[in-house]
Write a protein that holds these residues in place. Sequence first.
Motif, PDB file in Angstrom:
ATOM      1  N   LYS A  41      -2.169 -10.598   4.893  1.00 45.40           N
ATOM      2  CA  LYS A  41      -1.070 -11.587   4.416  1.00 45.40           C
ATOM      3  C   LYS A  41      -1.199 -12.971   5.020  1.00 45.40           C
ATOM      4  CE  LYS A  41       3.082 -11.004   3.339  1.00 45.40           C
ATOM      5  NZ  LYS A  41       4.313 -10.010   2.953  1.00 45.40           N
ATOM      6  N   ALA A  45      -0.628 -10.382  10.077  1.00 41.12           N
ATOM      7  CA  ALA A  45       0.139  -9.433   8.995  1.00 41.12           C
ATOM      8  C   ALA A  45      -0.941  -8.905   7.929  1.00 41.12           C
ATOM      9  CB  ALA A  45       1.183 -10.193   8.561  1.00 41.12           C
ATOM     10  N   ARG A  47      -0.807  -5.861   4.430  1.00 43.47           N
ATOM     11  CA  ARG A  47       0.286  -4.885   3.098  1.00 43.47           C
ATOM     12  C   ARG A  47      -0.645  -4.514   3.210  1.00 43.47           C
ATOM     13  NH1 ARG A  47       4.551  -7.498  -0.463  1.00 43.47           N
ATOM     14  NH2 ARG A  47       5.582  -6.806   1.080  1.00 43.47           N
ATOM     15  N   HIS A 117       5.015  -1.348  -0.876  1.00 45.01           N
ATOM     16  CA  HIS A 117       4.345  -1.932  -0.125  1.00 45.01           C
ATOM     17  C   HIS A 117       4.775  -1.309   1.604  1.00 45.01           C
ATOM     18  CE1 HIS A 117       3.900  -4.552  -3.337  1.00 45.01           C
ATOM     19  NE2 HIS A 117       5.118  -4.208  -3.447  1.00 45.01           N
ATOM     20  N   ASP A 119       4.666  -3.407   5.412  1.00 44.78           N
ATOM     21  CA  ASP A 119       3.749  -4.100   5.806  1.00 44.78           C
ATOM     22  C   ASP A 119       3.766  -4.195   8.077  1.00 44.78           C
ATOM     23  OD1 ASP A 119       3.912  -5.904   4.014  1.00 44.78           O
ATOM     24  OD2 ASP A 119       6.442  -6.035   3.884  1.00 44.78           O
ATOM     25  N   ARG A 121       2.098  -6.058  11.224  1.00 42.51           N
ATOM     26  CA  ARG A 121       2.200  -7.101  11.951  1.00 42.51           C
ATOM     27  C   ARG A 121       1.220  -6.487  13.558  1.00 42.51           C
ATOM     28  NH1 ARG A 121       2.911 -12.241  11.480  1.00 42.51           N
ATOM     29  NH2 ARG A 121       4.314 -11.869   9.952  1.00 42.51           N
TER      30      ARG A 121
END
Length: 138
Positions: A41, A45, A47, A117, A119, A121
């Motif tokens: 992303k 980041a 996903r 999803h 996510d 980081r």
Amino acid sequence: MTKLTLGSHPFLLGFDQLERLVERTAKTGNEGYPPYNIEQKDENAYRITLAVAGFAEADLSITVEERQLVIRGRQTDDGDGRVFLHRGIAARQFQRSFVLADGVDVEGATIEHGLLHVDLRRSAPENVVQTIQIKSGD
């Protein structure tokens, strides 16, 4: 002739963990269910999106143990006396594993329109310069 492995190379001190990580990644199954995407992303980041149509939120579990993200799905068979003339949508369970690098953490997960999803980081590493004091051997 001795086989040189990644962990035993003289210039790669402390990288034996990386070798175990590669072995563990190779052992995770390459089955195709459920299909998934991994997207970046931004610079730090990511996903992971899994197609989990037919699974309710309660049917899914996400855990992280020893830097391994494990996503499991288990559907209960709700036949309830129904007679199927054709049953192409099976209530099947799955397990998908992803090995996470150091510094990569799960931020959260959402489910919408049959897509799960997750996510991730990556925290930016600190740039630390350390000065080592040299002591004389006298």
